[in-house]
Design a protein around this motif. Structure first.
Motif, PDB file in Angstrom:
ATOM      1  N   PHE A  44       0.833  -1.206   0.000  1.00 24.31           N
ATOM      2  CA  PHE A  44       0.000   0.000   0.000  1.00 24.31           C
ATOM      3  C   PHE A  44       0.865   1.252   0.000  1.00 24.31           C
ATOM      4  CE2 PHE A  44      -1.999   3.385   2.526  1.00 24.31           C
ATOM      5  CZ  PHE A  44      -3.055   3.685   1.682  1.00 24.31           C
ATOM      6  N   MET A  45       1.900   1.276   0.825  1.00 23.44           N
ATOM      7  CA  MET A  45       2.772   2.448   0.898  1.00 23.44           C
ATOM      8  C   MET A  45       3.542   2.647  -0.403  1.00 23.44           C
ATOM      9  SD  MET A  45       2.030   3.863   3.631  1.00 23.44           S
ATOM     10  CE  MET A  45       3.259   5.145   3.682  1.00 23.44           C
ATOM     11  N   ILE A  46       4.003   1.559  -1.005  1.00 26.59           N
ATOM     12  CA  ILE A  46       4.718   1.666  -2.284  1.00 26.59           C
ATOM     13  C   ILE A  46       3.804   2.271  -3.343  1.00 26.59           C
ATOM     14  CG2 ILE A  46       5.653   0.298  -4.201  1.00 26.59           C
ATOM     15  CD1 ILE A  46       6.925  -1.535  -2.107  1.00 26.59           C
ATOM     16  N   PHE A  47       2.583   1.755  -3.433  1.00 28.37           N
ATOM     17  CA  PHE A  47       1.647   2.302  -4.414  1.00 28.37           C
ATOM     18  C   PHE A  47       1.301   3.750  -4.103  1.00 28.37           C
ATOM     19  CE2 PHE A  47       0.876  -1.937  -6.021  1.00 28.37           C
ATOM     20  CZ  PHE A  47       0.594  -1.696  -7.357  1.00 28.37           C
ATOM     21  N   LEU A  48       1.092   4.071  -2.838  1.00 29.77           N
ATOM     22  CA  LEU A  48       0.735   5.437  -2.460  1.00 29.77           C
ATOM     23  C   LEU A  48       1.835   6.418  -2.838  1.00 29.77           C
ATOM     24  CD1 LEU A  48      -1.282   7.305  -0.959  1.00 29.77           C
ATOM     25  CD2 LEU A  48       0.099   6.901   1.082  1.00 29.77           C
ATOM     26  N   VAL A  49       3.043   6.121  -2.425  1.00 29.37           N
ATOM     27  CA  VAL A  49       4.148   7.058  -2.627  1.00 29.37           C
ATOM     28  C   VAL A  49       4.548   7.151  -4.095  1.00 29.37           C
ATOM     29  CG1 VAL A  49       6.580   7.449  -2.105  1.00 29.37           C
ATOM     30  CG2 VAL A  49       5.015   6.789  -0.280  1.00 29.37           C
ATOM     31  N   LEU A  50       4.638   6.026  -4.774  1.00 31.38           N
ATOM     32  CA  LEU A  50       5.134   6.045  -6.144  1.00 31.38           C
ATOM     33  C   LEU A  50       4.092   6.458  -7.175  1.00 31.38           C
ATOM     34  CD1 LEU A  50       7.436   2.898  -6.153  1.00 31.38           C
ATOM     35  CD2 LEU A  50       8.081   5.287  -5.931  1.00 31.38           C
ATOM     36  N   THR A  51       2.833   6.509  -6.790  1.00 26.34           N
ATOM     37  CA  THR A  51       1.812   6.909  -7.752  1.00 26.34           C
ATOM     38  C   THR A  51       1.187   8.276  -7.457  1.00 26.34           C
ATOM     39  OG1 THR A  51       0.117   5.675  -6.544  1.00 26.34           O
ATOM     40  CG2 THR A  51       1.239   4.526  -8.338  1.00 26.34           C
ATOM     41  N   LEU A  52       1.695   8.995  -6.484  1.00 27.03           N
ATOM     42  CA  LEU A  52       1.147  10.324  -6.199  1.00 27.03           C
ATOM     43  C   LEU A  52       1.334  11.288  -7.371  1.00 27.03           C
ATOM     44  CD1 LEU A  52       1.956  11.038  -2.455  1.00 27.03           C
ATOM     45  CD2 LEU A  52      -0.275  10.738  -3.506  1.00 27.03           C
ATOM     46  N   GLY A  53       2.447  11.183  -8.069  1.00 29.39           N
ATOM     47  CA  GLY A  53       2.673  12.035  -9.238  1.00 29.39           C
ATOM     48  C   GLY A  53       1.666  11.779 -10.330  1.00 29.39           C
ATOM     49  N   MET A  54       1.355  10.513 -10.562  1.00 29.94           N
ATOM     50  CA  MET A  54       0.349  10.177 -11.571  1.00 29.94           C
ATOM     51  C   MET A  54      -1.025  10.695 -11.151  1.00 29.94           C
ATOM     52  SD  MET A  54       1.289   6.377 -12.907  1.00 29.94           S
ATOM     53  CE  MET A  54       1.537   5.610 -11.327  1.00 29.94           C
ATOM     54  N   LEU A  55      -1.322  10.590  -9.872  1.00 31.28           N
ATOM     55  CA  LEU A  55      -2.600  11.084  -9.372  1.00 31.28           C
ATOM     56  C   LEU A  55      -2.714  12.592  -9.578  1.00 31.28           C
ATOM     57  CD1 LEU A  55      -5.226  10.390  -7.884  1.00 31.28           C
ATOM     58  CD2 LEU A  55      -4.020  10.868  -5.757  1.00 31.28           C
ATOM     59  N   GLY A  56      -1.618  13.314  -9.349  1.00 32.34           N
ATOM     60  CA  GLY A  56      -1.615  14.757  -9.577  1.00 32.34           C
ATOM     61  C   GLY A  56      -1.851  15.100 -11.037  1.00 32.34           C
ATOM     62  N   PHE A  57      -1.265  14.331 -11.939  1.00 31.82           N
ATOM     63  CA  PHE A  57      -1.461  14.581 -13.365  1.00 31.82           C
ATOM     64  C   PHE A  57      -2.907  14.341 -13.765  1.00 31.82           C
ATOM     65  CE2 PHE A  57      -1.360  13.362 -17.836  1.00 31.82           C
ATOM     66  CZ  PHE A  57      -0.696  14.459 -18.372  1.00 31.82           C
ATOM     67  N   VAL A  58      -3.502  13.263 -13.270  1.00 37.54           N
ATOM     68  CA  VAL A  58      -4.906  12.968 -13.569  1.00 37.54           C
ATOM     69  C   VAL A  58      -5.811  14.037 -12.963  1.00 37.54           C
ATOM     70  CG1 VAL A  58      -6.777  11.316 -13.171  1.00 37.54           C
ATOM     71  CG2 VAL A  58      -4.515  10.505 -13.836  1.00 37.54           C
ATOM     72  N   ALA A  59      -5.484  14.493 -11.748  1.00 39.64           N
ATOM     73  CA  ALA A  59      -6.280  15.552 -11.110  1.00 39.64           C
ATOM     74  C   ALA A  59      -6.212  16.835 -11.927  1.00 39.64           C
ATOM     75  CB  ALA A  59      -5.788  15.795  -9.690  1.00 39.64           C
ATOM     76  N   LYS A  60      -5.041  17.151 -12.475  1.00 39.24           N
ATOM     77  CA  LYS A  60      -4.895  18.346 -13.300  1.00 39.24           C
ATOM     78  C   LYS A  60      -5.780  18.265 -14.534  1.00 39.24           C
ATOM     79  CE  LYS A  60      -1.684  18.927 -16.336  1.00 39.24           C
ATOM     80  NZ  LYS A  60      -1.543  19.464 -17.616  1.00 39.24           N
ATOM     81  N   PHE A  62      -8.502  16.460 -14.854  1.00 36.18           N
ATOM     82  CA  PHE A  62      -9.894  16.519 -14.423  1.00 36.18           C
ATOM     83  C   PHE A  62     -10.307  17.952 -14.095  1.00 36.18           C
ATOM     84  CE2 PHE A  62     -13.108  16.321 -11.026  1.00 36.18           C
ATOM     85  CZ  PHE A  62     -14.127  15.691 -11.730  1.00 36.18           C
ATOM     86  N   ILE A  63      -9.443  18.700 -13.430  1.00 35.05           N
ATOM     87  CA  ILE A  63      -9.755  20.090 -13.083  1.00 35.05           C
ATOM     88  C   ILE A  63      -9.873  20.933 -14.340  1.00 35.05           C
ATOM     89  CG2 ILE A  63      -8.829  22.164 -11.978  1.00 35.05           C
ATOM     90  CD1 ILE A  63      -7.672  20.251  -9.815  1.00 35.05           C
ATOM     91  N   GLN A  64      -8.974  20.718 -15.325  1.00 30.83           N
ATOM     92  CA  GLN A  64      -9.073  21.439 -16.591  1.00 30.83           C
ATOM     93  C   GLN A  64     -10.385  21.124 -17.294  1.00 30.83           C
ATOM     94  OE1 GLN A  64      -5.536  20.297 -18.684  1.00 30.83           O
ATOM     95  NE2 GLN A  64      -4.434  22.138 -18.029  1.00 30.83           N
ATOM     96  N   TRP A  65     -10.792  19.860 -17.275  1.00 29.98           N
ATOM     97  CA  TRP A  65     -12.051  19.484 -17.909  1.00 29.98           C
ATOM     98  C   TRP A  65     -13.224  20.097 -17.171  1.00 29.98           C
ATOM     99  CZ3 TRP A  65     -15.937  16.295 -15.810  1.00 29.98           C
ATOM    100  CH2 TRP A  65     -16.943  15.971 -16.693  1.00 29.98           C
ATOM    101  N   LEU A  66     -13.153  20.105 -15.834  1.00 28.69           N
ATOM    102  CA  LEU A  66     -14.236  20.636 -15.025  1.00 28.69           C
ATOM    103  C   LEU A  66     -14.416  22.137 -15.249  1.00 28.69           C
ATOM    104  CD1 LEU A  66     -16.245  19.607 -12.863  1.00 28.69           C
ATOM    105  CD2 LEU A  66     -14.613  20.395 -11.156  1.00 28.69           C
ATOM    106  N   LEU A  67     -13.305  22.869 -15.324  1.00 28.18           N
ATOM    107  CA  LEU A  67     -13.357  24.315 -15.504  1.00 28.18           C
ATOM    108  C   LEU A  67     -13.452  24.719 -16.970  1.00 28.18           C
ATOM    109  CD1 LEU A  67     -10.705  25.426 -12.874  1.00 28.18           C
ATOM    110  CD2 LEU A  67     -13.190  25.442 -12.651  1.00 28.18           C
TER     111      LEU A  67
END
Length: 69
Positions: A44-60, A62-67
Motif C-alpha cells: 500500500f505504501m509503495i503504491f501510495l508514494v510512487l503513484t502520487l505524481g500520476m494522481l496529480g497529473f490525472v487531477a490536473k 480533471f480540473i481542466q475538464w471541469l473548468l
C-alpha cells in the motif's frame, strides 16, 4: 496529416500515450512490491508514494475538464 491538425495529434498523444505509460508504470510498481515481498501495508505504501505524481497529473486533467480550460 490524414486530415488532423497538429493540436489534435498532440492531444491524442498526450491523452492516450501518457495513459498507456501510466498503466505501464503501475505494472512496474506492482512488480517492485511483489519482488520486495513488502506485505499488505508495504505494498500500500509503495503504491501510495510512487503513484502520487500520476494522481496529480490525472487531477490536473480533471480540473481542466471541469473548468473547461
Amino acid at each position: 496529416m490524414l486530415g488532423y491538425t497538429e493540436e489534435q495529434i498532440a492531444t491524442f498523444g498526450l491523452t492516450f500515450g501518457v495513459a498507456a505509460f501510466m498503466l505501464y508504470m503501475l505494472f512496474i510498481v506492482a512488480q517492485l512490491a511483489r519482488e520486495s515481498k513488502a506485505g499488505r501495508f508495504g505494498t500500500f505504501m509503495i503504491f501510495l508514494v510512487l503513484t502520487l505524481g500520476m494522481l496529480g497529473f490525472v487531477a490536473k486533467l480533471f480540473i481542466q475538464w471541469l473548468l473547461d480550460i
